[in-house]
Design an enzyme around this catalytic site. Structure first.
Site, PDB file in Angstrom:
ATOM      1  N   LYS A 208     -20.165   0.777  15.709  1.00  0.00           N
ATOM      2  CA  LYS A 208     -21.041  -0.082  16.505  1.00  0.00           C
ATOM      3  C   LYS A 208     -20.477  -1.495  16.628  1.00  0.00           C
ATOM      4  CE  LYS A 208     -25.257   2.537  15.520  1.00  0.00           C
ATOM      5  NZ  LYS A 208     -26.569   2.561  14.845  1.00  0.00           N
TER       6      LYS A 208
ATOM      7  N   GLY B 164     -14.730  12.595  14.525  1.00  0.00           N
ATOM      8  CA  GLY B 164     -14.529  11.304  15.166  1.00  0.00           C
ATOM      9  C   GLY B 164     -14.388  11.442  16.664  1.00  0.00           C
TER      10      GLY B 164
ATOM     11  N   SER C 138     -32.147   3.973  15.180  1.00  0.00           N
ATOM     12  CA  SER C 138     -31.436   2.709  14.979  1.00  0.00           C
ATOM     13  C   SER C 138     -31.725   1.661  16.049  1.00  0.00           C
ATOM     14  CB  SER C 138     -29.922   2.959  14.908  1.00  0.00           C
ATOM     15  OG  SER C 138     -29.448   3.467  16.137  1.00  0.00           O
TER      16      SER C 138
ATOM     17  N   LYS D 205      -6.788  13.372  15.693  1.00  0.00           N
ATOM     18  CA  LYS D 205      -7.213  14.380  14.708  1.00  0.00           C
ATOM     19  C   LYS D 205      -6.277  15.588  14.706  1.00  0.00           C
ATOM     20  CE  LYS D 205     -11.378  14.798  16.459  1.00  0.00           C
ATOM     21  NZ  LYS D 205     -11.318  13.780  17.516  1.00  0.00           N
TER      22      LYS D 205
END
EC number: 3.4.21.53
Length: 768
Positions: free
Chosen positions: A717, A349, A674, A355
Site C-alpha cells: 500500500k 505476489g 481496511s 516468481k
C-alpha cells in the site's frame, strides 16, 4: 494396357474389396514389394498353380486372372519376412510377366463384370446369403459382425466375393470363382460350394462329437496345445513382434520396485497373448511404456554448496530476500540431514516480479532438474490424478507427466498459478492437490492411470499465486507461504540496468553494441510507460527499444547509443501515463484517498461522498463486498455517536439528508475492512463541510468505538501511494512493526503517521 509390380501368391486367393494379410518371404517378391512401397503404387496379385515352386517361370505357372490391390499396412517380422495387409480393387487379366532386375512387373487389363444388377442376380444373391448365414452358424468360427456387414452391402458382386473368401474350400476352387466375371453365374457357383461345405461340415461335426467323447482330459489338453502351437506358427507368432521384445528388454534392464515389476510382468504376459492390432493390445502397451518411463529410483545428487547457491540466486534476481533465505535454510538442513523430505513453498505476489524465474534459479542452485506444471484454468480432478484405464484415451495426470519429463524423483517442480484452479461437475482439482502437497500422504501418491503408489516426498514443490484468497484454506495450510511484494521505482531501475537491458541486448543481437540508458531516462520509462507491480511490461518496452536500435545498427551501422529522455517518444511513441506529481495539500469536500492491496500490487482507493435529500442513510455504490458495506455501517454508527466532536453543518442533517459514497472504477469488485477510516473521513467531511487534504492517503479498520485496527499489505500500500504521488500516509499504530518491510528510499521521501483512534486521523486529514 496397364503396367504394375507383380507379386506371385501361394495357396491364397484374394478377392476384390476384401482386406487380406499375406506373408512375403522370397527375395524377388520382397524386392518387388519394397519398390511398390517406395513408389506408392498398386500391386497385381496372382495365384501360383504349383505352390511348391520356389521360383515360378511365369510360362503357364500363374493363373491368368488375378487382382489389382492397394497396400494398406506393412509389418516387418523378426525373421526378415514382411506381413502385408492388402485391399483388392478389381479383377484383372494378367497378360505378360517380366523380371526387371530383381523385381516382377506385369501388364494387365481390368475385367468388366456382367449381369451385375439383374433381377435374377438379386434372387440368386438372396439365396446365397441365406445359405451362407446358416453355414456361418453351423461352422461357428466367424464373428457376428461378418453377417451384419453383409446385410449392409448393396453391391451383389462385393457381397458374393466376401462370402467366397470366407468359404473353407481349396485355392483352386476359389480361383475358379474369381475367374467368373458374370455375377449371376458366380452366385450359382458359390451356392453349390456352400451346399457342399454344409454337408461336409455336418459330417465333421458328427465325427468330432464322437471323437471328443472318447478323449480323456490329458489327450484333450495335448490336442489344444498342439492346435495353438500350429496356429501361432501359421500366424508368425505375434508374441515375438519387435515392440514386445523391446518392452521385455526394457523391463529387464530397468531398476523398479518389486511390486511395480510384478505388475508390469503380469501386463507383459497379457500382451504376449494378444494380436498386435487389437485395441486392448495398444492400451496395455501404452500403459507399460508410461510406467517404465517414470523415474522410480532415478535421483540427482543435491549440490549442497551454500556459497555457490547464494551466488546463483543473487546473480539472477534482485531483492526477494525472504525466498532466497528460505532456500539456503533448506540446503543447510539437507546437508545436516540428508534423509530430509522435500519442501513445499508458495510464492505469492503480483505478476511480473520474478516468481517463475526464481524457481528456475532455485533448481539450478540445488543442482536439480526443473519441471513446470501449469495449473491455470484446470477444472477437472483427472488432470491432476489422471484418468482410469477403463476410459478411452486415458492418460496419466499432470503430476506424473511432469515426473516423466523430469527423469528424476527429486526435481524442483513449479506448480504455476495454483490460485487459478477452479472446480466444476467433474470434481475439484484443489482437493486432488491436497494429496500431492501433504508430506504425510505424497509418499504414496496414486495416479488413477498408473494405479500404483509413487513417492513424491523427495520433490521440492514451489507453487506460485497472485491472490491467496482464491486458494482453499486446506491447501494453504499445506504450504509454507512467502509473500513477495511489488518493486519500488528504485528496485525497478536496478533490475532494468543490471538484468533486463543486458538480456534484451543479447536476445536482439546487440550484445557487442554499446547501449546506455541513463537513470533519469530509465525513471521516465518506468513512470510514464509502465505502471505495474512487477517488471514484465518494463522488459517488454526495453525489448521494443532494442529492436528499434537493432534496425539502426543494420541500416546505419551505428555502434554506440546513449539515450536521452526525448528518445523514448521516438522509439515507444507517446507516453502511456501522465507523470505523477506531488499532490497538493488543498482539500476537497467528501473526496478521500484510501489505499488498497490487490493481486497486482498496492493502489490508491478513492472515495467520493456527497449529501442528497433523504432520511439520514448511507448509500454505497462501486461493486462493494459485504465486509466493506459493514465497514460503512460501522463508520456511520461511530459518527452518529460522536456528533459533538463532528457537529453537522445542518442540525437536521440526518432527518433531511442522505450521504452517498461512491468508489470509482465500479466494474472492479472491492472488499475488506481496511477502508474503514477512509469511509469515516468521507462521512465526516460531507457532514461537517470540511475539506480533506489531497496529499495524504490512509488505510485502517474502524470500530464503532473509534479504534483503528491493524490491516495487511502495508508495504504494497505504501508503494502504491508513492507511485500515485502521495507523500504522507496514515497507518494503524498496530502496524508500526510492519514498516520495517518498507524500502528505506521510500521512508526517506514519505511521511508516515500512526493512529490509535480516529481522533488521531481527524487531526491530520482535514484542511485547517
Amino acid at each position: 494396357m496397364l503396367k504394375a509390380p507383380f507379386l506371385p501368391i501361394r495357396d491364397l486367393v484374394i478377392f476384390p474389396n476384401v482386406v487380406t494379410p499375406i506373408y512375403v518371404g522370397r527375395a524377388n517378391s520382397i524386392a518387388t514389394l519394397e519398390k511398390a512401397i517406395a513408389n506408392k503404387t498398386k500391386l497385381v496379385l496372382g495365384l501360383q498353380k504349383d505352390a511348391s515352386q520356389e521360383n515360378p517361370t511365369f510360362d503357364g505357372d500363374i493363373y491368368e486372372v488375378g487382382v489389382i490391390a492397394n497396400i494398406v499396412q506393412i509389418i516387418r517380422m523378426p525373421n526378415n519376412n514382411i506381413k502385408v495387409l492388402v485391399e483388392a480393387e478389381d479383377r484383372v487379366k494378367i497378360k505378360n510377366i517380366e523380371k526387371e532386375e530383381n523385381e516382377y512387373v506385369t501388364t494387365y487389363t481390368v475385367i468388366k463384370e456382367t449381369l451385375k444388377d439383374s433381377k435374377e442376380t438379386e434372387a440368386i444373391y438372396r439365396k446365397v446369403f441365406t445359405r451362407f448365414e446358416k453355414y456361418v452358424s453351423m461352422i461357428g468360427k466367424f464373428s457376428s459382425e461378418l453377417i451384419l456387414n453383409l446385410k449392409k452391402i448393396e453391391d451383389y458382386s462385393n457381397g458374393l466375393d466376401i462370402m467366397a473368401s470366407n468359404l473353407n474350400i481349396s485355392s483352386e476352387k476359389k480361383q475358379e470363382i474369381l475367374e467368373i466375371s458374370n455375377v449371376r453365374d458366380r452366385g450359382y457357383r458359390i451356392l453349390d460350394e456352400i451346399v457342399a461345405e454344409m454337408e461336409i461340415a455336418s459330417l465333421e461335426k458328427t465325427i468330432d462329437d464322437k471323437v471328443k467323447n472318447k478323449m480323456n482330459e490329458a489327450q484333450r489338453a495335448y490336442y489344444l496345445k498342439e492346435k495353438i502351437s500350429v496356429m501361432k506358427e501359421e500366424l508368425g507368432d505375434f508374441s515375438q513382434d519387435d515392440d514386445v521384445i523391446e518392452i521385455v528388454d526394457r523391463l529387464k534392464n530397468t531398476e523398479l520396485p518389486k511390486e511395480v515389476r510384478e505388475k508390469l510382468e503380469a501386463e507383459v504376459k497379457k500382451l504376449t497373448k494378444m494380436q498386435p492390432f487389437s485395441a486392448e493390445s495398444s492400451v496395455i502397451r501404452n500403459y507399460i511404456e508410461a510406467v517404465l518411463e517414470l523415474p522410480w529410483n532415478s535421483e540427482t545428487n543435491d549440490v549442497l554448496d551454500l556459497k555457490k547457491a547464494s551466488q546463483i540466486l543473487e546473480r539472477d534476481h534482485y531483492g526477494l530476500k525472504d525466498a532466497k533465505e528460505k532456500v539456503l535454510d533448506y540446503l543447510a538442513v539437507k546437508k545436516l540431514n540428508p534423509s530430509m523430505n522435500g519442501v513445499i513453498l508458495c510464492l505469492s505476489g503480483p505478476p511480473g516480479i520474478g516468481k517463475t524465474s526464481l524457481v528456475k534459479s532455485i533448481a539450478e542452485s540445488m543442482g536439480r532438474k526443473f519441471v513446470r506444471v501449469s495449473l491455470g484454468g484446470v477444472r477437472d480432478e483427472a488432470e491432476i490424478r489422471g484418468h482410469r484405464r477403463t476410459y478411452v484415451g486415458s492418460m496419466p495426470g499432470k503430476i506424473m507427466k511432469a515426473m516423466k519429463e523430469a527423469g528424476t524423483n527429486n526435481p524442483v517442480m513449479l506448480l504455476d498459478e495454483i490460485d487459478k484452479m477452479s472446480n466444476d461437475f467433474k470434481g475439484d482439482p484443489a482437493s486432488a492437490m491436497l494429496e500431492v502437497l501433504d508430506p504425510e500422504q505424497n509418499k504414496n501418491f496414486e495416479d488413477h492411470y498408473i494405479d500404483m503408489p509413487f513417492d513424491l516426498s523427495k520433490v521440492f514443490f514451489v507453487a506460485t499465486a497472485n491472490d491467496l484468497r482464491n486458494v482453499s484454506a486446506p491447501l494453504r495450510d499445506r504450504m509454507d507461504i512467502l509473500q513477495l511484494s511489488s518493486y519500488t521505482e528504485f528496485e525497478k531501475l536496478h533490475i532494468a540496468q543490471k538484468f533486463l537491458l543486458k538480456q534484451a541486448q543479447k536476445e536482439n543481437g546487440l550484445a557487442n553494441i554499446d547501449i546506455k540508458i541513463p537513470d533519469k531516462v530509465m525513471f521516465k520509462l518506468i513512470d510514464e510507460y509502465t505502471r505495474e507491480a512487477g517488471v514484465r511490461n518494463l522488459k517488454r518496452e526495453i525489448i521494443t527499444i532494442c529492436r528499434k536500435l537493432a534496425r539502426e545498427v543494420v541500416e546505419k551501422d551505428t555502434k554506440k547509443f546513449n539515450l536521452k529522455p526525448t528518445d523514448l517518444e521516438k522509439y515507444l511513441g507517446k507516453a502511456k501515463f501522465r507523470p505523477e506529481k506531488s499532490r497538493k495539500a488543498t482539500g476537497k469536500i467528501g473526496v478521500v484517498n484510501g489505499l488498497a492491496w490487490t493481486a497486482v500490487g498496492g493502489v490508491t482507493l478513492d472515495v467520493q461522498g456527497v449529501d442528497t435529500p433523504g432520511k439520514g442513510e448511507v448509500t454505497l455504490t462501486g461493486t462493494l463486498g459485504n465486509v466493506m458495506k459493514e465497514s460503512a455501517s460501522v463508520a456511520m454508527t461511530y459518527v452518529k455517536a460522536n456528533l459533538k466532536k463532528y457537529p453537522p453543518k445542518d442540525k437536521d442533517f440526518f432527518k433531511d439528508r442522505t450521504i452517498h459514497l461512491h468508489f470509482p472504477e465500479g466494474a472492479t469488485p472491492k472488499d475488506g475492512p481496511s477502508a474503514g477510516i477512509t469511509i469515516t473521513t468521507a462521512i465526516v467531511s460531507v457532514l461537517t463541510n470540511k475539506k480533506v487534504r489531497q496529499d495524504i492517503a490512509m488505510t485502517g479498520e474502524i470500530t464503532i468505538t473509534g479504534d483503528v485496527l491493524a490491516i495487511g499489505g502495508v508495504r504494497e500500500k505504501v508503494i502504491g501511494a508513492h507511485r500515485a504521488g502521495i507523500k504522507e500516509v496514515i497507518l494503524p499504530e498496530d502496524n508500526r512493526v510492519d514498516t520495517d518491510e518498507i524500502p528505506d528510499e521510500l521512508k526517506s521521501t514519505m511521511k508516515i503517521h500512526f493512529a490509535k483512534t480516529y481522533d488521531d486521523v481527524s487531526k491530520l486529514v482535514f484542511v485547517k
